[in-house]
Design an enzyme around this catalytic site. Structure first.
Site, mmCIF file in Angstrom:
data_model
loop_
_atom_site.group_PDB
_atom_site.id
_atom_site.type_symbol
_atom_site.label_atom_id
_atom_site.label_comp_id
_atom_site.label_asym_id
_atom_site.label_seq_id
_atom_site.Cartn_x
_atom_site.Cartn_y
_atom_site.Cartn_z
ATOM 1 N N ASN A 10 79.764 26.961 104.238
ATOM 2 C CA ASN A 10 80.383 26.955 102.909
ATOM 3 C C ASN A 10 79.275 27.164 101.878
ATOM 4 O O ASN A 10 78.513 26.252 101.592
ATOM 5 C CB ASN A 10 81.086 25.591 102.701
ATOM 6 C CG ASN A 10 81.665 25.440 101.310
ATOM 7 O OD1 ASN A 10 81.717 26.400 100.543
ATOM 8 N ND2 ASN A 10 82.096 24.231 100.974
ATOM 9 N N LYS A 12 79.546 27.566 98.807
ATOM 10 C CA LYS A 12 79.913 27.000 97.491
ATOM 11 C C LYS A 12 79.633 28.040 96.395
ATOM 12 O O LYS A 12 79.915 29.215 96.610
ATOM 13 C CB LYS A 12 79.187 25.674 97.279
ATOM 14 C CG LYS A 12 79.445 24.715 98.460
ATOM 15 C CD LYS A 12 79.000 23.316 98.207
ATOM 16 C CE LYS A 12 79.327 22.446 99.425
ATOM 17 N NZ LYS A 12 78.915 21.070 99.271
ATOM 18 N N HIS A 97 88.589 20.700 99.611
ATOM 19 C CA HIS A 97 87.206 20.190 99.647
ATOM 20 C C HIS A 97 87.057 19.053 98.628
ATOM 21 O O HIS A 97 87.676 19.098 97.554
ATOM 22 C CB HIS A 97 86.227 21.325 99.332
ATOM 23 C CG HIS A 97 84.803 20.944 99.610
ATOM 24 N ND1 HIS A 97 84.070 20.193 98.738
ATOM 25 C CD2 HIS A 97 84.028 21.163 100.686
ATOM 26 C CE1 HIS A 97 82.867 19.983 99.263
ATOM 27 N NE2 HIS A 97 82.815 20.557 100.443
ATOM 28 N N GLU A 99 84.877 18.413 96.552
ATOM 29 C CA GLU A 99 84.420 18.832 95.219
ATOM 30 C C GLU A 99 85.585 19.361 94.379
ATOM 31 O O GLU A 99 85.520 19.347 93.149
ATOM 32 C CB GLU A 99 83.312 19.892 95.363
ATOM 33 C CG GLU A 99 82.011 19.259 95.830
ATOM 34 C CD GLU A 99 81.054 20.214 96.523
ATOM 35 O OE1 GLU A 99 81.260 21.437 96.485
ATOM 36 O OE2 GLU A 99 80.084 19.697 97.124
ATOM 37 N N GLU A 167 84.947 15.092 106.309
ATOM 38 C CA GLU A 167 83.785 15.134 105.428
ATOM 39 C C GLU A 167 83.721 13.864 104.593
ATOM 40 O O GLU A 167 84.241 13.837 103.452
ATOM 41 C CB GLU A 167 83.894 16.346 104.498
ATOM 42 C CG GLU A 167 83.862 17.675 105.207
ATOM 43 C CD GLU A 167 83.105 18.709 104.384
ATOM 44 O OE1 GLU A 167 82.155 19.276 104.907
ATOM 45 O OE2 GLU A 167 83.451 18.895 103.212
ATOM 46 N N GLY A 173 76.232 16.475 100.532
ATOM 47 C CA GLY A 173 75.424 16.964 99.416
ATOM 48 C C GLY A 173 74.101 16.232 99.243
ATOM 49 O O GLY A 173 73.747 15.335 100.008
ATOM 50 N N SER A 215 75.825 16.909 105.261
ATOM 51 C CA SER A 215 74.395 16.819 105.584
ATOM 52 C C SER A 215 74.047 17.252 107.001
ATOM 53 O O SER A 215 73.085 16.754 107.584
ATOM 54 C CB SER A 215 73.875 15.394 105.339
ATOM 55 O OG SER A 215 74.081 15.022 104.003
HETATM 56 P P1 PGA Z 1 76.263 19.634 102.771
HETATM 57 O O1 PGA Z 1 77.732 19.970 102.259
HETATM 58 O O2 PGA Z 1 76.132 20.223 104.150
HETATM 59 O O3 PGA Z 1 75.378 20.278 101.778
HETATM 60 O O4 PGA Z 1 76.140 18.126 102.772
HETATM 61 C C1 PGA Z 1 78.827 19.900 103.127
HETATM 62 C C2 PGA Z 1 80.082 20.244 102.402
HETATM 63 O O5 PGA Z 1 80.217 19.904 101.214
HETATM 64 O O6 PGA Z 1 80.979 20.875 102.984
#
Ligand code: PGA
Length: 252
Positions: A10, A12, A97, A99, A167, A173, A215
């Site tokens: 992803n 983003k 997601h 976010e 997640e 993040g 992560s």
């Molecule tokens: P990250 O994000 O691997 O940077 O922790 C995962 C995600 O938000 O899908």
């Protein structure tokens, strides 16, 4: 349902420049020669999809979108429909997601998006995850609620095309508090299978894929796979072709 592990990148809202995006995609494509027994999905910002799909000669990589709108077309300023995304090459779509949920996306909207993606023959990757863990296991009820609402009135026959991405928000993040232990992911993986199995009365295991995100990197991927998940949803580490490919290699 393919037994291959599913690895989803992803991107983003990255990269900012088309040239950078092309370079990253080319590098992943080059590395894909080594991908074996694995389903890889790259989810760039949608503006890059058409160009990438034209350049995509390998079947080893699929493209996905990071969101969709549930209507097919019409007066919906700024939105992209499932059919539009499919027509520029998206075979998968990330839905719900954290976010986006944080910005107000509701369970009802997520459910509409899941149905719209299936209608357009795009495979939904439904994200769920608790904000924090409590000792009484309330987070399991919270996750159950997210799953039930996302799958409301979704047909049983579509389960084989659905991926649920666990997640936990506390692990996502650069502000992640910590990485989960494999047994913490495993507990939720089994919980998801139970919730979906009960919902659809499947008797045996429901044919959904369950992947983990938050992560994931090349140093913890092997350990996290001990949870029994079917793959990963990767944010930051998917923006570095070498790093992303290494995780794919470990998972294959
Ligand atoms: P990250 O994000 O691997 O940077 O922790 C995962 C995600 O938000 O899908």
């Amino acid at each position: 349902m393919s037994k291959n592990k599913l690895i989803v990148g992803n991107w983003k809202m990255n990269p900012v420049y088309p040239k950078e995006a092309n370079n990253l995609f080319e590098k992943i494509k080059r590395a894909s020669k080594k991908f074996k027994n694995i389903d890889v999905v790259v989810c760039p910002p949608s503006i890059y999809l058409e160009n990438f799909s034209k350049k995509l000669k390998t079947k080893k990589i699929n493209l996905g979108a990071q969101d969709l709108f549930w209507e097919q077309s019409g007066s919906h300023t700024g939105y992209l429909s499932g059919s539009q995304l499919k027509n520029v090459g998206a075979k998968y779509v990330i839905i719900g997601h954290s976010e986006r949920r944080e910005n107000g996306e509701t369970d009802l909207e997520i459910n509409k998006k899941v149905k719209a993606s299936l209608q357009n023959i795009m495979k939904p990757i439904i994200c769920i995850g608790e904000g924090k863990r409590d000792k009484d296991g309330e987070y399991l009820n919270f996750l159950q609620d997210q799953i039930r609402k996302a799958l409301y009135q979704v047909n049983k026959k579509d389960l084989k095309d659905i991926t649920i991405a666990y997640e936990p928000i506390w692990a996502i993040g650069k502000n992640a508090k910590r990485e989960p232990k494999p047994n913490e992911i495993e507990e939720v993986r089994i919980h998801i299978l139970k919730v979906v199995g009960d919902l659809y009365k499947t008797g045996g295991l429901p044919p959904v894929k369950i992947i983990y995100g938050g992560s994931v990197n090349k140093d913890n991927a092997e350990e996290l796979l001990k949870s029994g998940v079917d793959g990963f949803l990767i944010g930051r580490a998917s923006l570095d072709a070498g790093h992303f490919s290494k995780i794919i290699e470990i998972s294959g």
